[in-house]
Scaffold this motif. Sequence first.
Motif, PDB file in Angstrom:
ATOM      1  N   LEU A  54       0.838  -1.208   0.000  1.00 16.17           N
ATOM      2  CA  LEU A  54       0.000   0.000   0.000  1.00 16.17           C
ATOM      3  C   LEU A  54       0.869   1.253   0.000  1.00 16.17           C
ATOM      4  CD1 LEU A  54      -2.893  -0.971   2.425  1.00 16.17           C
ATOM      5  CD2 LEU A  54      -3.168  -0.139   0.106  1.00 16.17           C
ATOM      6  N   MET A  78      -1.371  -4.064  -7.697  1.00 18.77           N
ATOM      7  CA  MET A  78      -2.818  -4.142  -7.447  1.00 18.77           C
ATOM      8  C   MET A  78      -3.280  -5.594  -7.517  1.00 18.77           C
ATOM      9  SD  MET A  78      -4.291  -1.194  -6.936  1.00 18.77           S
ATOM     10  CE  MET A  78      -4.227   0.546  -7.236  1.00 18.77           C
ATOM     11  N   GLN A  79      -2.806  -6.285  -8.545  1.00 21.78           N
ATOM     12  CA  GLN A  79      -3.186  -7.696  -8.699  1.00 21.78           C
ATOM     13  C   GLN A  79      -2.711  -8.520  -7.519  1.00 21.78           C
ATOM     14  OE1 GLN A  79      -1.832  -9.094 -12.475  1.00 21.78           O
ATOM     15  NE2 GLN A  79      -3.686  -8.384 -13.535  1.00 21.78           N
ATOM     16  N   ARG A  81      -2.236  -7.457  -4.442  1.00 16.03           N
ATOM     17  CA  ARG A  81      -3.084  -7.149  -3.285  1.00 16.03           C
ATOM     18  C   ARG A  81      -4.446  -7.819  -3.423  1.00 16.03           C
ATOM     19  NH1 ARG A  81      -1.498  -1.491  -3.320  1.00 16.03           N
ATOM     20  NH2 ARG A  81      -3.636  -0.801  -3.759  1.00 16.03           N
ATOM     21  N   ARG A  82      -4.916  -7.863  -4.661  1.00 11.77           N
ATOM     22  CA  ARG A  82      -6.258  -8.389  -4.867  1.00 11.77           C
ATOM     23  C   ARG A  82      -6.303  -9.908  -4.740  1.00 11.77           C
ATOM     24  NH1 ARG A  82      -9.971  -7.294  -9.921  1.00 11.77           N
ATOM     25  NH2 ARG A  82     -11.903  -7.963  -8.963  1.00 11.77           N
ATOM     26  N   PHE A  87      -7.208  -7.836   3.537  1.00 10.85           N
ATOM     27  CA  PHE A  87      -7.019  -6.701   4.448  1.00 10.85           C
ATOM     28  C   PHE A  87      -8.161  -6.571   5.450  1.00 10.85           C
ATOM     29  CE2 PHE A  87      -4.540  -5.637   0.735  1.00 10.85           C
ATOM     30  CZ  PHE A  87      -3.375  -5.106   1.268  1.00 10.85           C
ATOM     31  N   PHE A  89      -9.059  -3.562   8.327  1.00  9.62           N
ATOM     32  CA  PHE A  89      -8.606  -2.271   8.850  1.00  9.62           C
ATOM     33  C   PHE A  89      -9.212  -1.984  10.217  1.00  9.62           C
ATOM     34  CE2 PHE A  89      -8.308  -1.931   4.198  1.00  9.62           C
ATOM     35  CZ  PHE A  89      -6.940  -1.706   4.097  1.00  9.62           C
ATOM     36  N   TYR A  93     -15.091  -0.941   7.938  1.00  7.86           N
ATOM     37  CA  TYR A  93     -15.865  -0.258   6.908  1.00  7.86           C
ATOM     38  C   TYR A  93     -16.499  -1.255   5.932  1.00  7.86           C
ATOM     39  CZ  TYR A  93     -17.418   2.913   3.343  1.00  7.86           C
ATOM     40  OH  TYR A  93     -18.213   3.592   2.450  1.00  7.86           O
ATOM     41  N   LEU A  95     -19.496  -1.343   2.696  1.00  9.98           N
ATOM     42  CA  LEU A  95     -20.267  -0.468   1.810  1.00  9.98           C
ATOM     43  C   LEU A  95     -21.714  -0.450   2.301  1.00  9.98           C
ATOM     44  CD1 LEU A  95     -17.699  -0.698   0.180  1.00  9.98           C
ATOM     45  CD2 LEU A  95     -19.068  -0.906  -1.882  1.00  9.98           C
ATOM     46  N   LEU A 106     -17.197  -8.580  -2.386  1.00 10.04           N
ATOM     47  CA  LEU A 106     -16.364  -7.543  -3.019  1.00 10.04           C
ATOM     48  C   LEU A 106     -14.954  -8.041  -3.277  1.00 10.04           C
ATOM     49  CD1 LEU A 106     -17.204  -4.265  -1.070  1.00 10.04           C
ATOM     50  CD2 LEU A 106     -17.666  -4.762  -3.464  1.00 10.04           C
TER      51      LEU A 106
ATOM     52  N   LEU B  19     -20.751  -5.013  -7.358  1.00 10.20           N
ATOM     53  CA  LEU B  19     -20.331  -3.751  -7.972  1.00 10.20           C
ATOM     54  C   LEU B  19     -21.160  -3.423  -9.222  1.00 10.20           C
ATOM     55  CD1 LEU B  19     -16.459  -4.015  -7.603  1.00 10.20           C
ATOM     56  CD2 LEU B  19     -18.070  -2.771  -6.182  1.00 10.20           C
ATOM     57  N   GLU B 292     -15.305   4.315   0.364  1.00 13.48           N
ATOM     58  CA  GLU B 292     -15.624   3.139  -0.458  1.00 13.48           C
ATOM     59  C   GLU B 292     -14.547   2.926  -1.525  1.00 13.48           C
ATOM     60  OE1 GLU B 292     -19.559   3.350  -2.116  1.00 13.48           O
ATOM     61  OE2 GLU B 292     -18.979   2.154  -3.855  1.00 13.48           O
ATOM     62  N   LEU B 295     -11.240   1.934   0.063  1.00 15.13           N
ATOM     63  CA  LEU B 295     -11.246   0.527   0.468  1.00 15.13           C
ATOM     64  C   LEU B 295     -11.013  -0.371  -0.742  1.00 15.13           C
ATOM     65  CD1 LEU B 295     -11.999  -1.615   2.754  1.00 15.13           C
ATOM     66  CD2 LEU B 295     -14.221  -1.660   1.632  1.00 15.13           C
ATOM     67  N   LEU B 296     -11.739  -0.093  -1.822  1.00 11.91           N
ATOM     68  CA  LEU B 296     -11.586  -0.928  -3.020  1.00 11.91           C
ATOM     69  C   LEU B 296     -10.168  -0.813  -3.584  1.00 11.91           C
ATOM     70  CD1 LEU B 296     -15.033  -0.248  -4.742  1.00 11.91           C
ATOM     71  CD2 LEU B 296     -14.328  -2.301  -3.512  1.00 11.91           C
ATOM     72  N   ALA B 297      -9.629   0.417  -3.547  1.00  9.95           N
ATOM     73  CA  ALA B 297      -8.256   0.602  -4.036  1.00  9.95           C
ATOM     74  C   ALA B 297      -7.281  -0.184  -3.159  1.00  9.95           C
ATOM     75  CB  ALA B 297      -7.893   2.085  -4.040  1.00  9.95           C
ATOM     76  N   ALA B 298      -7.493  -0.156  -1.836  1.00 10.79           N
ATOM     77  CA  ALA B 298      -6.614  -0.905  -0.921  1.00 10.79           C
ATOM     78  C   ALA B 298      -6.724  -2.400  -1.195  1.00 10.79           C
ATOM     79  CB  ALA B 298      -7.001  -0.599   0.525  1.00 10.79           C
ATOM     80  N   MET B 299      -7.935  -2.839  -1.536  1.00  9.63           N
ATOM     81  CA  MET B 299      -8.137  -4.267  -1.784  1.00  9.63           C
ATOM     82  C   MET B 299      -7.553  -4.708  -3.128  1.00  9.63           C
ATOM     83  SD  MET B 299     -12.050  -4.633  -0.452  1.00  9.63           S
ATOM     84  CE  MET B 299     -12.318  -6.287  -1.053  1.00  9.63           C
ATOM     85  N   GLY B 300      -7.111  -3.753  -3.932  1.00  9.35           N
ATOM     86  CA  GLY B 300      -6.442  -4.113  -5.173  1.00  9.35           C
ATOM     87  C   GLY B 300      -7.203  -3.780  -6.437  1.00  9.35           C
ATOM     88  N   TYR B 301      -8.265  -3.002  -6.305  1.00 11.32           N
ATOM     89  CA  TYR B 301      -8.955  -2.545  -7.510  1.00 11.32           C
ATOM     90  C   TYR B 301      -8.121  -1.420  -8.123  1.00 11.32           C
ATOM     91  CZ  TYR B 301     -13.143  -5.220  -6.383  1.00 11.32           C
ATOM     92  OH  TYR B 301     -14.021  -6.232  -6.146  1.00 11.32           O
ATOM     93  N   THR B 302      -7.789  -1.562  -9.394  1.00  8.29           N
ATOM     94  CA  THR B 302      -6.952  -0.542 -10.033  1.00  8.29           C
ATOM     95  C   THR B 302      -7.771   0.743 -10.232  1.00  8.29           C
ATOM     96  OG1 THR B 302      -7.597  -1.225 -12.236  1.00  8.29           O
ATOM     97  CG2 THR B 302      -5.645  -2.279 -11.332  1.00  8.29           C
ATOM     98  N   ARG B 303      -7.047   1.825 -10.455  1.00  5.47           N
ATOM     99  CA  ARG B 303      -7.732   3.106 -10.688  1.00  5.47           C
ATOM    100  C   ARG B 303      -8.608   3.027 -11.925  1.00  5.47           C
ATOM    101  NH1 ARG B 303      -2.723   4.707  -8.387  1.00  5.47           N
ATOM    102  NH2 ARG B 303      -3.152   5.919  -6.528  1.00  5.47           N
ATOM    103  N   MET B 305     -10.135   0.375 -12.983  1.00  6.05           N
ATOM    104  CA  MET B 305     -11.357  -0.360 -12.632  1.00  6.05           C
ATOM    105  C   MET B 305     -12.327   0.544 -11.886  1.00  6.05           C
ATOM    106  SD  MET B 305      -9.462  -3.802 -11.344  1.00  6.05           S
ATOM    107  CE  MET B 305     -10.740  -4.979 -11.012  1.00  6.05           C
ATOM    108  N   ARG B 309     -15.920   1.865 -13.113  1.00  5.02           N
ATOM    109  CA  ARG B 309     -17.114   1.689 -12.285  1.00  5.02           C
ATOM    110  C   ARG B 309     -17.932   2.989 -12.244  1.00  5.02           C
ATOM    111  NH1 ARG B 309     -18.060   1.086  -6.046  1.00  5.02           N
ATOM    112  NH2 ARG B 309     -20.188   0.390  -6.243  1.00  5.02           N
ATOM    113  N   PRO B 383      -5.235   5.449  -1.005  1.00  3.18           N
ATOM    114  CA  PRO B 383      -6.132   4.758  -0.078  1.00  3.18           C
ATOM    115  C   PRO B 383      -5.668   4.851   1.375  1.00  3.18           C
ATOM    116  CG  PRO B 383      -4.996   3.195  -1.514  1.00  3.18           C
ATOM    117  CD  PRO B 383      -4.713   4.553  -2.045  1.00  3.18           C
TER     118      PRO B 383
END
Lengths: 220, 391
Positions: A54, A78-79, A81-82, A87, A89, A93, A95, A106, B19, B292, B295-303, B305, B309, B383
């Motif tokens: 991060l 990104m890939q 992390r995904r 994660f 926190f 949080y 949605l 998600l 999503l 939101e 969080l998605l960016a931290a989880m690995g969603y690229t900018r 993506m 969205r 993020p």
Amino acid sequence: MLVTDEVSLVYPEADRVVTAVDRVSVEIRQGEFVGIMGPSGSGKSSLLYLMSGLKLPTSGEVRYRNRVIHLMSERERMQLRRREFGFVFQQPYLLPYLTALENVLLAEPNNREVYRRALELFEQLGLSHLMNRYPHKLSGGERQRVCVARAMVHQPQIIFADEPTASLDHINGHAVIRLLASYREHGAVVVVTHDPEMLADADRVYSLRDGKLVQPSRVQ
Amino acid sequence: MQTAEKTEAVVPEASVNPLSAWLFFRRNLSRTAPVALVIVLSVVLIGTVVTIIRSIDLTVLTVYGYNRYFLVAVPRDGERIAPEMEKVIRSEPLAKEIYRISVCFTNIRTIFGKFPFVLFGLTQEDMPKVLKLVRMRVVEGRLPREGEAACALSVGIARNRGLKIGDVVLAPGIEDSFAPVPVKLVGLLDGENWFAVIPKEFVQKNYFPPLEEIVVAAPTPELQPELDRRLGEAIDKRQVRLFTYGQLVRELRSSLSNLYLIMNIVIAIVVLVIAIMMGMLSNIFFMQRLPEFALLAAMGYTRGMLLWRVVRETALLVTIGWTVGILLSMGILWGLYWWLFEPRGMLLQPMDWQAYRYTIPVPIAVLLFAAMSVGPRLLTLDPVLVIERKV
């Protein structure tokens, strides 16, 4: 599996330079429950951000399965992390317009296998009755447990949890830690906390103070 | 598998794709519906106003629609076309049908006020031929006879004037439809155009000066523009004035060009204002949803993506808003048509796709502005900053 090698994170703040992490070397192995401890401002969250990609280090390197994270492209990070990381926190949080189950999905939408696993997870975690509830209908502890389920559902190699019990009471805090610790069967878990009680079950605990590793760290 | 099936059965409403833009739209109606409503209203505003303005065009082209089948040559220097000019017309190979006519006028109501409509004064012999030429037929009553103060009108004109068979169409007391003696309606015509006929000898006897014009038709309507062009080149314009459909369309476009310019400026302003407003709203909504996206960016969603969205959500929103706006416009215009226009014989086309084309910039501009205002924020989204402070 994941190694930090003399890793540092320095950034400017107002009229001074802050060294959040100062030449820290740690190692995370497969199946380990690793704790990172330290008082507020000791750099433990920053270390977790560096380990998980991060944040990128100012010096030193973080290697995941022998690949240097900061040399990867942003897309690769990104890939990583995904797919490989999960994660949790400090603030649980979710949605607000998604149900608990949808929040868990998600992690990997449009995947029937993940959907099936999410249902199983809810059952295992005793949260089945909460699946269709929206976040505002869940307590803080329930929300954090859903966040843990979200971090686990795609079966990552490492789960990074940053102060996951900070906003919870003692009982809920322990429940969340037990949940995280149980993930050792599938992968490693890294938990950042300032509460030593939460790491009683950890395989390894690193202590930080002023961004530096305090020796010796505890190994069980 | 059995467990999964069993559990799935109790969670039918869970979406496999959390999503999805549609899910976001319907679960956030308090945010999405007002935005969609603004788009609906702007589309309705543009769609209805443009359709109504375009009805001016429609009216004029319908009223003069018969001119597609022939041209009218009118003398400028006397009561009749000079013999040498008539010779030029008759010698034109494309001039298949030629009729000598005299005309008088009645007024019809249009959206832009009263408008003169030509009553074609024809001999008894020519009347059915000319009606056939302009693809009209008698649907009620009969054609006027020679020596009679009578006329036959299109159903549309009769409705426009509120007339039925036996009513007086022209009379000494009607200022905008004058005739020295009352002229009665004896027949109703129907077909592709608006048309009106009256005995030629009545016009010649009762109107001054007793002008005589010539109607010239090509073998087919497709050849009429060519005939118009050729006669336009051959005729001495000091002696004869030609009325052709092409010239009519050109003059109409030219006279309406300023109106269309104003309309386009108004539409551009509306679109711009709506788009800027939507861009600002998107920004506000984005700020509200910052945790939101972080969080998605931290989880690995690229900018990419995340931006995709936002684009998908906005695209769905504007598509719904635009579609509802178009349907509502059609509803309003059909209502106007049946309630106001049709009973008065005035022309309006509620399904005027050309008019609805003017609404297309609304969704496109909103989508672009939303993407342009949110895009840069997504590109610089960190993020960790959001997570540390908010998440």
